[in-house]
Design a protein around this motif. Structure first.
Motif, mmCIF file in Angstrom:
data_model
loop_
_atom_site.group_PDB
_atom_site.id
_atom_site.type_symbol
_atom_site.label_atom_id
_atom_site.label_comp_id
_atom_site.label_asym_id
_atom_site.label_seq_id
_atom_site.Cartn_x
_atom_site.Cartn_y
_atom_site.Cartn_z
ATOM 1 N N PHE A 1 -7.385 -4.581 -0.701
ATOM 2 C CA PHE A 1 -6.761 -3.424 -0.081
ATOM 3 C C PHE A 1 -6.104 -2.628 -1.199
ATOM 4 O O PHE A 1 -5.415 -3.190 -2.044
ATOM 5 C CB PHE A 1 -5.665 -3.850 0.912
ATOM 6 C CG PHE A 1 -6.159 -4.623 2.084
ATOM 7 C CD1 PHE A 1 -6.586 -3.978 3.231
ATOM 8 C CD2 PHE A 1 -6.202 -6.005 2.055
ATOM 9 C CE1 PHE A 1 -7.036 -4.695 4.326
ATOM 10 C CE2 PHE A 1 -6.636 -6.740 3.144
ATOM 11 C CZ PHE A 1 -7.054 -6.078 4.276
ATOM 12 N N GLU A 2 -6.287 -1.310 -1.203
ATOM 13 C CA GLU A 2 -5.640 -0.484 -2.207
ATOM 14 C C GLU A 2 -5.405 0.923 -1.674
ATOM 15 O O GLU A 2 -5.979 1.307 -0.653
ATOM 16 C CB GLU A 2 -6.446 -0.443 -3.500
ATOM 17 C CG GLU A 2 -7.859 0.064 -3.365
ATOM 18 C CD GLU A 2 -8.661 -0.076 -4.659
ATOM 19 O OE1 GLU A 2 -8.087 -0.451 -5.696
ATOM 20 O OE2 GLU A 2 -9.854 0.203 -4.627
ATOM 21 N N SER A 3 -4.551 1.657 -2.359
ATOM 22 C CA SER A 3 -4.269 3.044 -2.008
ATOM 23 C C SER A 3 -4.995 3.940 -2.995
ATOM 24 O O SER A 3 -4.948 3.709 -4.197
ATOM 25 C CB SER A 3 -2.772 3.326 -2.082
ATOM 26 O OG SER A 3 -2.079 2.547 -1.152
ATOM 27 N N VAL B 1 -3.646 -5.161 -2.857
ATOM 28 C CA VAL B 1 -3.595 -6.569 -2.479
ATOM 29 C C VAL B 1 -5.011 -7.113 -2.560
ATOM 30 O O VAL B 1 -5.917 -6.608 -1.896
ATOM 31 C CB VAL B 1 -3.040 -6.748 -1.043
ATOM 32 C CG1 VAL B 1 -3.063 -8.209 -0.642
ATOM 33 C CG2 VAL B 1 -1.647 -6.171 -0.923
ATOM 34 N N ASN B 2 -5.192 -8.143 -3.389
ATOM 35 C CA ASN B 2 -6.505 -8.752 -3.567
ATOM 36 C C ASN B 2 -6.485 -10.146 -2.948
ATOM 37 O O ASN B 2 -5.699 -10.996 -3.363
ATOM 38 C CB ASN B 2 -6.858 -8.827 -5.052
ATOM 39 C CG ASN B 2 -8.280 -9.257 -5.279
ATOM 40 O OD1 ASN B 2 -9.114 -9.167 -4.382
ATOM 41 N ND2 ASN B 2 -8.569 -9.725 -6.472
ATOM 42 N N LEU C 1 0.825 -1.205 0.000
ATOM 43 C CA LEU C 1 0.000 0.000 0.000
ATOM 44 C C LEU C 1 0.861 1.257 0.000
ATOM 45 O O LEU C 1 0.505 2.259 -0.620
ATOM 46 C CB LEU C 1 -0.940 0.004 1.207
ATOM 47 C CG LEU C 1 -2.036 -1.059 1.201
ATOM 48 C CD1 LEU C 1 -2.824 -1.015 2.502
ATOM 49 C CD2 LEU C 1 -2.961 -0.884 0.017
ATOM 50 N N ALA C 2 1.999 1.222 0.688
ATOM 51 C CA ALA C 2 2.900 2.371 0.720
ATOM 52 C C ALA C 2 3.467 2.672 -0.664
ATOM 53 O O ALA C 2 3.801 3.814 -0.974
ATOM 54 C CB ALA C 2 4.031 2.122 1.710
ATOM 55 N N LEU C 3 3.566 1.645 -1.506
ATOM 56 C CA LEU C 3 4.057 1.816 -2.874
ATOM 57 C C LEU C 3 2.913 2.058 -3.859
ATOM 58 O O LEU C 3 3.074 1.884 -5.065
ATOM 59 C CB LEU C 3 4.861 0.587 -3.298
ATOM 60 C CG LEU C 3 6.124 0.312 -2.477
ATOM 61 C CD1 LEU C 3 6.717 -1.047 -2.853
ATOM 62 C CD2 LEU C 3 7.137 1.423 -2.681
ATOM 63 N N VAL D 1 -7.589 2.001 1.453
ATOM 64 C CA VAL D 1 -9.010 1.702 1.300
ATOM 65 C C VAL D 1 -9.183 0.183 1.285
ATOM 66 O O VAL D 1 -8.370 -0.528 0.706
ATOM 67 C CB VAL D 1 -9.549 2.302 -0.019
ATOM 68 C CG1 VAL D 1 -11.010 1.949 -0.217
ATOM 69 C CG2 VAL D 1 -9.365 3.799 -0.053
ATOM 70 N N PHE D 2 -10.235 -0.305 1.919
ATOM 71 C CA PHE D 2 -10.561 -1.728 1.874
ATOM 72 C C PHE D 2 -11.940 -1.900 1.263
ATOM 73 O O PHE D 2 -12.905 -1.269 1.686
ATOM 74 C CB PHE D 2 -10.548 -2.345 3.271
ATOM 75 C CG PHE D 2 -10.984 -3.776 3.286
ATOM 76 C CD1 PHE D 2 -10.174 -4.767 2.772
ATOM 77 C CD2 PHE D 2 -12.222 -4.136 3.801
ATOM 78 C CE1 PHE D 2 -10.580 -6.097 2.769
ATOM 79 C CE2 PHE D 2 -12.633 -5.452 3.806
ATOM 80 C CZ PHE D 2 -11.810 -6.438 3.288
ATOM 81 N N LYS D 3 -12.034 -2.743 0.246
ATOM 82 C CA LYS D 3 -13.308 -3.077 -0.387
ATOM 83 C C LYS D 3 -13.594 -4.547 -0.121
ATOM 84 O O LYS D 3 -12.884 -5.419 -0.620
ATOM 85 C CB LYS D 3 -13.247 -2.841 -1.898
ATOM 86 C CG LYS D 3 -13.139 -1.401 -2.299
ATOM 87 C CD LYS D 3 -13.144 -1.301 -3.807
ATOM 88 C CE LYS D 3 -13.025 0.144 -4.241
ATOM 89 N NZ LYS D 3 -13.027 0.266 -5.702
ATOM 90 N N PRO D 4 -14.616 -4.853 0.678
ATOM 91 C CA PRO D 4 -14.922 -6.259 0.959
ATOM 92 C C PRO D 4 -15.477 -6.960 -0.275
ATOM 93 O O PRO D 4 -16.132 -6.357 -1.114
ATOM 94 C CB PRO D 4 -15.977 -6.180 2.061
ATOM 95 C CG PRO D 4 -16.565 -4.823 1.953
ATOM 96 C CD PRO D 4 -15.509 -3.933 1.369
ATOM 97 N N SER D 5 -15.215 -8.264 -0.376
ATOM 98 C CA SER D 5 -15.743 -9.058 -1.482
ATOM 99 C C SER D 5 -17.245 -9.273 -1.267
ATOM 100 O O SER D 5 -17.768 -9.090 -0.168
ATOM 101 C CB SER D 5 -15.032 -10.400 -1.569
ATOM 102 O OG SER D 5 -15.398 -11.214 -0.460
#
Length: 91
Positions: free
Chosen positions: A54-56, A46-47, A40-42, A82-86
């Motif tokens: 998880f994404e920035s 992450v899926n 996320l820092a980069l 940001v987190f997007k639940p499935s």
């Protein structure tokens, strides 16, 4: 009913379910969380299938008025995790 689980509680739950020693579970969980944080820092993502993504994201700065001088100011743009639940997790 809301239930908040600490990292230590999560380690204990995993240990009970798998039988893996506490030290190993702590190392694995820390490694997973550190890798997500570094990605996320980069500005990556992450899926995790069946859990979520998880994404920035870049949040634009907002305009606001100063209380003292009544002048119009703008805050800086920010990168926020940001987190997007499935859909499975939502159900």
């Amino acid at each position: 009913m809301s239930r908040l689980i600490s990292k230590l509680s999560l380690v204990n739950l995993i240990k009970e379910e798998t039988g893996i020693p506490t030290k190993d579970v702590k190392n694995i969980l820390s490694s997973i969380l550190n890798n997500i944080q570094q990605t996320l820092a980069l500005n990556g993502g992450v899926n995790i299938k069946g859990f979520g993504k998880f994404e920035s994201k870049r949040r634009k700065g907002r305009k606001y008025r100063s209380f003292q001088g009544n002048e119009l100011l703008k805050s800086k743009d920010q990168i926020v995790p940001v987190f997007k639940p499935s859909t499975i997790l939502k159900e």
